[in-house]
Design a protein around this motif. Structure first.
Motif, short mmCIF file in Angstrom:
data_model
loop_
_atom_site.label_atom_id
_atom_site.label_comp_id
_atom_site.label_asym_id
_atom_site.label_seq_id
_atom_site.Cartn_x
_atom_site.Cartn_y
_atom_site.Cartn_z
N LEU A 16 9.99 5.33 -8.65
CA LEU A 16 8.54 5.49 -8.54
C LEU A 16 8.01 4.80 -7.29
CD1 LEU A 16 7.39 5.04 -12.27
CD2 LEU A 16 7.40 7.15 -10.91
N GLN A 17 8.60 3.63 -7.02
CA GLN A 17 8.15 2.89 -5.83
C GLN A 17 8.51 3.67 -4.55
OE1 GLN A 17 9.50 -1.17 -5.52
NE2 GLN A 17 7.63 -1.71 -4.43
N LEU A 18 9.67 4.32 -4.58
CA LEU A 18 10.08 5.14 -3.42
C LEU A 18 9.08 6.28 -3.22
CD1 LEU A 18 12.49 5.35 -1.36
CD2 LEU A 18 13.40 7.11 -2.86
N ILE A 19 8.69 6.91 -4.34
CA ILE A 19 7.73 8.00 -4.25
C ILE A 19 6.39 7.48 -3.69
CG2 ILE A 19 6.37 9.65 -5.61
CD1 ILE A 19 8.87 9.82 -7.49
N GLN A 20 5.99 6.31 -4.22
CA GLN A 20 4.73 5.71 -3.75
C GLN A 20 4.81 5.40 -2.25
OE1 GLN A 20 3.84 1.88 -5.41
NE2 GLN A 20 1.80 1.81 -4.48
N MET A 21 5.97 4.87 -1.83
CA MET A 21 6.15 4.52 -0.42
C MET A 21 6.12 5.77 0.47
SD MET A 21 9.23 2.23 1.18
CE MET A 21 8.82 0.60 0.66
N SER A 22 6.64 6.88 -0.07
CA SER A 22 6.72 8.10 0.74
C SER A 22 5.34 8.71 1.01
CB SER A 22 7.63 9.12 0.07
OG SER A 22 6.99 9.64 -1.08
N VAL A 23 4.35 8.30 0.26
CA VAL A 23 2.99 8.80 0.52
C VAL A 23 2.09 7.67 1.04
CG1 VAL A 23 3.07 10.74 -1.09
CG2 VAL A 23 2.40 8.48 -1.93
N SER A 24 2.75 6.66 1.61
CA SER A 24 1.99 5.50 2.10
C SER A 24 2.38 5.17 3.53
CB SER A 24 2.29 4.27 1.23
OG SER A 24 2.01 4.52 -0.11
N ASP A 25 1.51 4.41 4.18
CA ASP A 25 1.85 3.79 5.45
C ASP A 25 2.03 2.31 5.12
OD1 ASP A 25 2.19 3.29 8.16
OD2 ASP A 25 0.07 2.81 8.41
N VAL A 26 3.22 1.79 5.38
CA VAL A 26 3.52 0.40 4.99
C VAL A 26 3.68 -0.44 6.26
CG1 VAL A 26 5.05 -1.08 3.63
CG2 VAL A 26 4.75 1.31 2.98
N GLN A 27 2.83 -1.43 6.40
CA GLN A 27 2.86 -2.28 7.59
C GLN A 27 2.87 -3.75 7.18
OE1 GLN A 27 2.96 -1.14 10.67
NE2 GLN A 27 2.52 1.02 10.32
N PHE A 28 3.45 -4.57 8.06
CA PHE A 28 3.35 -6.02 7.87
C PHE A 28 2.07 -6.48 8.57
CE2 PHE A 28 7.85 -5.32 7.49
CZ PHE A 28 8.19 -6.14 6.44
N SER A 29 1.23 -7.14 7.84
CA SER A 29 0.01 -7.65 8.45
C SER A 29 -0.49 -8.84 7.66
CB SER A 29 -1.05 -6.53 8.48
OG SER A 29 -2.19 -6.99 9.13
N GLY A 30 -0.97 -9.84 8.39
CA GLY A 30 -1.50 -11.03 7.73
C GLY A 30 -0.51 -11.70 6.81
N GLY A 31 0.74 -11.59 7.13
CA GLY A 31 1.78 -12.25 6.34
C GLY A 31 2.17 -11.48 5.09
#
Lengths: 315, 452
Positions: free
Chosen positions: A52-67
């Motif tokens: 489910l997390q993979l599916i969620q990630m595939s429709v998201s933009d994931v960035q490192f920001s503010g730690g």
């Protein structure tokens, strides 16, 4: 007297008679669900939740920001990268070629070896040990070993060819040979896996049928073709399915031998996903590619199950 | 793997100096450990440093030993292979409190940590901190300018260089003298020297690194007047430079040198393979990282000890360029002030001139201009230290955008496709330009249209 087939049909014991019959009855009737509940919970935690997390990630933009990791829902935006990704189609084509070639060859060799070893008699354990050895060696060691063997200048393969006056090729540097070089290593590595599964199948076959066929005048080829192979079909299909799933995920051999090159000559999907995920840090798009790969593998699994079902019907 | 270093552990691990005999190493250590300059350090709490197990690790470990000995401050080293470094760094900065007091960040990924605010500005830890002008900034890899969203001279200080790896030109001094050749100043010189010495399969005139190719190829691009992308400061547009005649010329030079004078397995040569060719006496010239220099002098690895010379990377029609491939050390944001202070104390000490001289003699790559100049006359190190000192004006940083790893993957693929004849050099550069343009567009940059 016939024995009760379920707990619910069993007569209540003397001890149980003192407890409320309704509660006991409920537990008896639902026992099968309670029994599988721990497995369901573990599966949910270990399989479904990450999926489910993979599916969620595939429709998201994931960035490192503010730690922290920042997830932004982007819907189907990651598909736009798929449309312009020139490596993915090549990687998919190479993966399909790789899977079909190695699975067919390894299954054929595994089957031949399994039949051969089953007839060897007292030396059988020695042959088994020898044929199983490649699967016991860590993939990293295999990659390193073959990388050295394929080396153009110092590798043993080209040195042997030189003894016969043949100029050895650049095994991993020639775009026409790079994928074939990886396939050779894979076949050497994984045939033993197929051999083990198929040998177990061969050894479980009833001898009476093949003996009966021989008594009826069948020659050895006819015994194999019309008696043993049809009986081996379910085992072969399971072996094919397992090996196909694993072959789709080929990574270590490619990573160590060619890095997907030269150019994209030996690029495969899992190597591309690794690059996107861990070198380019595009987690959303990487997740989408991983999901697509899982879908493609699922198609193959469904196909094998359908073939298996068809085979059972005809038996 | 975690290693705790103390005075006692130094004696056990004294063999870290690869180039000098034990007695000399101990003498060196004793001399430096008594230096008053190195002892003037406050007592701070123990720190943990994340460090990669790369060829220069022995030098770094020796430097840490000296710090422990001279200051009495305790240091733990968390040693990882290169492949696991980035993941460990990311995990550390996402935790409530980082396990590392100092992160070691590669040039190709530091921007993500600076831009994301995952490491602390050094002046937030110590408002009086001033960067010694002798510390080489490697095209401002130490800074992040949030207005430009790039490393620039006006940016805030976020990291300090710890490994000053740049590219050099290496050649076989003995063969050049025998044949009356001069070290190459230009790529054309490389070709003429290579033609004079090329005698395969026992001697190759020159070679390329093709797996991966981008790091060295960028020097060809810049020296021909091209680049991957540049920022037009006036319009604020990013301009892809791979569709220019200069980029195609760079690729033609690269292919021509490789095909005419390289080994048969040219399309699959990594850094280790090129090192092996030089060390086994089968290569006349090579363009590779300065960190390779100690390998050529190691009799356990090389049969050409004392026979290799070094110079600045040759010039193209436009200029000379040596790409940097450095490491910077930064301090995570998610640390209490006391831990950040202790980390900065170590970094200030490690970058002092005396510490850097010791670091160089222990086999690592220093990051100070005055150290390179001073060691240019050193009998053991001078042959390549002087080349690095000379190279400083030509240092060019790699692209420092979050999308840079995607650009590098494109270059790796397209250059080799041209090398193996799958694409013409013109088509390879055009396709590369289109891909880089698309990457920039999709990431929301203001990007100028391609030329064709």
């Amino acid at each position: 007297m016939a024995r009760p087939s379920t707990l619910a049909e069993a007569p209540p014991s003397a001890g149980a008679a003192s407890k409320p019959a309704g509660v006991l009855d409920f537990f008896d009737r639902t026992f099968k669900y309670w029994a599988v509940l721990p497995t369901v919970i573990v599966l949910t935690l270990l399989t479904i939740q990450p999926a489910l997390q993979l599916i969620q990630m595939s429709v998201s933009d994931v960035q490192f920001s503010g730690g922290q990791l920042q997830w932004t829902f982007v819907g189907l935006d990651n598909f736009k990268y798929l449309a312009t990704d020139v490596v993915f189609p090549v990687a998919l084509r190479n993966t399909l070629i790789f899977v079909v070639c190695v699975v067919v060859i390894e299954t054929f060799l595994g089957l031949v070896l399994a039949f051969a070893v089953s007839r060897v008699g007292r030396f059988s354990p020695i042959y088994r040990a020898v044929f199983v050895t490649p699967i016991l060696i860590p993939a990293v060691a295999i990659g390193t070993m073959w990388r050295l063997m394929y080396d153009y200048n110092f590798g043993i393969i080209n040195q042997i060819l030189a003894l016969f006056g043949i100029a050895g090729p650049t095994w991993t540097g020639d775009p026409n040979l790079a994928l074939i070089s990886v396939m050779i290593v894979d076949i050497w590595h994984w045939t033993s896996f197929l051999f083990l599964i198929l040998l177990a199948g061969v050894e479980s076959l009833p001898h009476e049928l093949s003996e009966a066929a021989r008594v009826d005048g069948a020659n050895e080829w006819q015994v194999y073709r019309h008696v043993l192979l049809p009986m081996m079909r379910p085992t072969i299909i399971v072996a094919l399915m397992l090996r196909t799933i694993l072959a789709f995920k080929v990574f270590d051999e490619i990573f160590l031998l060619t890095g997907g090159g030269p150019g994209t000559a030996s690029q495969v999907i899992s190597m591309h996903i690794y690059t996107v995920f861990f070198e380019q840090f595009r987690l959303g798009y990487g997740a989408l590619l991983a999901l697509l790969m899982a879908l493609i593998i699922s198609v193959f699994v469904i196909f094998y199950q359908w073939v298996n079902a068809m085979a059972r019907k005809t038996m | 793997m975690s290693r705790k270093l103390s005075r006692r552990s130094f004696l056990k691990g004294a063999g870290v100096f690869a180039a000098a005999p034990l007695a000399t190493r101990l003498d060196l250590f004793r001399t430096f450990s008594k230096s008053p300059l190195l002892q003037d350090v406050p007592s701070v709490r123990p720190i943990t440093i994340q460090i990669n197990d790369s060829p220069w690790f022995a030098g770094f470990e020796a430097l840490v030993d000296l710090y422990v000995e001279t200051t009495g401050n305790e240091v733990n080293l968390d040693v990882s292979p290169f492949a696991g470094m980035l993941q460990k760094s990311r995990n550390a900065v996402q935790a409530p409190e980082s396990e590392f007091d100092i992160l070691n960040l590669n040039e190709q990924w530091y921007s993500m940590f600076y831009q994301g605010g995952l490491v602390a500005p050094l002046r937030e830890i110590d408002p009086d901190f001033e960067l010694d002008p002798n510390i080489i900034e490697y095209d401002y890899a130490t800074r992040w300018d949030f207005d430009l969203n790039y490393s620039g001279p006006n940016g805030e200080l976020y990291g300090l260089p710890i490994n000053g790896n740049i590219q050099l030109y290496f050649y076989r001094k003995d063969l050049f003298e025998e044949n009356g050749l001069s070290p190459a100043e230009t790529w054309d010189d490389v070709a003429s020297n290579a033609a004079a010495l090329h005698n395969p399969p026992n001697m190759h005139g020159f070679t390329l690194r093709t797996n991966p190719s981008n790091f060295e190829f960028q020097a060809y691009l810049v020296s021909h007047g091209a680049d991957i992308v540049t920022l037009d400061a006036e319009t604020g547009e990013w301009v892809v430079q791979l569709d220019t005649p200069e980029a195609v010329a760079a690729l033609n030079t690269w292919i021509s040198l490789g095909k005419n004078y390289g080994p048969t397995n040219l399309a699959d040569l990594d850094q280790a393979a090129n090192l092996a060719l030089m060390n086994s006496g089968r290569l006349a010239q090579v363009h590779m990282v300065s960190a390779a220099a100690p390998n050529f002098q190691d009799p356990n690895q090389s049969i050409v000890v004392d026979q290799v010379g070094a110079g600045v990377v040759p010039a193209g029609p436009a200029r000379r360029a040596t790409m940097s491939g450095i490491w910077v050390m930064s301090i995570p944001t998610n640390l209490p002030a006391e831990r950040q202070q202790a980390a900065l104390t170590f970094l200030k000490w490690a970058l002092s001139k005396e510490a850097q001289i010791y670091y160089s003699q222990a086999g690592a790559i220093p990051v100070r201009q005055d150290v390179y100049e001073e060691l240019s006359d050193d009998p053991a190190l001078g042959w390549w230290m002087s080349a690095v000192a000379e190279s400083t004006p030509y240092i060019v940083g790699q692209v420092r955008l979050a999308e840079a790893p995607q650009f590098f993957e494109v270059l790796d693929r397209r250059t080799v496709e041209a090398l193996i004849g799958e694409l013409s050099p013109e088509d390879a550069m055009m396709e590369a330009a289109r891909e880089v343009h698309t990457i920039l567009q999709q990431s929301g940059y203001n990007v100028r249209d391609l030329r064709s």
